[in-house]
Write a protein that holds these residues in place. Structure first.
Motif, short mmCIF file in Angstrom:
data_model
loop_
_atom_site.label_atom_id
_atom_site.label_comp_id
_atom_site.label_asym_id
_atom_site.label_seq_id
_atom_site.Cartn_x
_atom_site.Cartn_y
_atom_site.Cartn_z
N GLY A 40 0.75 -1.21 -0.13
CA GLY A 40 -0.07 0.02 0.06
C GLY A 40 0.94 1.33 -0.16
O GLY A 40 0.74 2.13 -0.97
N LEU A 41 1.64 1.54 0.92
CA LEU A 41 2.56 2.81 1.12
C LEU A 41 3.38 2.75 0.09
O LEU A 41 3.52 3.85 -0.56
CB LEU A 41 3.09 2.90 2.45
N PRO A 42 4.20 1.80 -0.57
CA PRO A 42 5.16 1.83 -1.60
C PRO A 42 4.23 2.46 -2.89
O PRO A 42 4.71 3.11 -3.60
CB PRO A 42 5.85 0.70 -1.74
N LEU A 43 3.21 1.83 -2.97
CA LEU A 43 2.44 1.87 -4.27
C LEU A 43 1.80 3.41 -4.32
O LEU A 43 1.83 4.10 -5.36
CB LEU A 43 1.19 0.95 -4.71
N CYS A 44 1.32 4.05 -3.08
CA CYS A 44 0.79 5.22 -3.03
C CYS A 44 1.86 6.20 -3.22
O CYS A 44 1.75 7.11 -4.05
CB CYS A 44 0.36 5.80 -1.72
N ARG A 45 3.05 6.07 -2.91
CA ARG A 45 4.36 6.83 -2.97
C ARG A 45 4.76 6.84 -4.64
O ARG A 45 5.00 7.88 -5.14
CB ARG A 45 5.41 6.67 -2.06
#
Length: 88
Positions: A40-45
């Motif tokens: 989630g966080l890596p894709l959002c960034r």
């Protein structure tokens, strides 16, 4: 309490890293088959960077986490021409 523990904050942008306790019941409780797998966080960034912006987190263990999404603003006269074909 909330927030991301200090000892793991440097790993939150790594794929496959998660603070979730379990992945087995993630879908029923979180509504997505990817919950708990650390994407989630890596894709959002990645999306934020793709759009010319950034994603930052400030986490206070025991308090909570603030997230900041910054995106570049387009000029008011900026536009994208789309060709639309009519299907018959």
């Amino acid at each position: 309490a909330g927030g991301i523990p200090e000892e793991v904050q440097h790993r939150i942008w790594s794929y496959m890293f998660s603070t979730a306790a379990s992945r087995a019941d993630s879908f029923e409780h979180r509504g997505t088959p990817l919950a708990g797998y650390g994407v989630g966080l890596p894709l959002c960034r990645l999306y934020a960077h793709y759009l010319g912006g950034s994603l930052q987190l400030i986490s206070l263990p025991g308090q909570g986490t603030l997230s900041y999404l910054h995106l570049q603003r387009l000029d008011t006269d900026a536009r994208e021409e789309l060709s639309i074909r009519h299907c018959r």
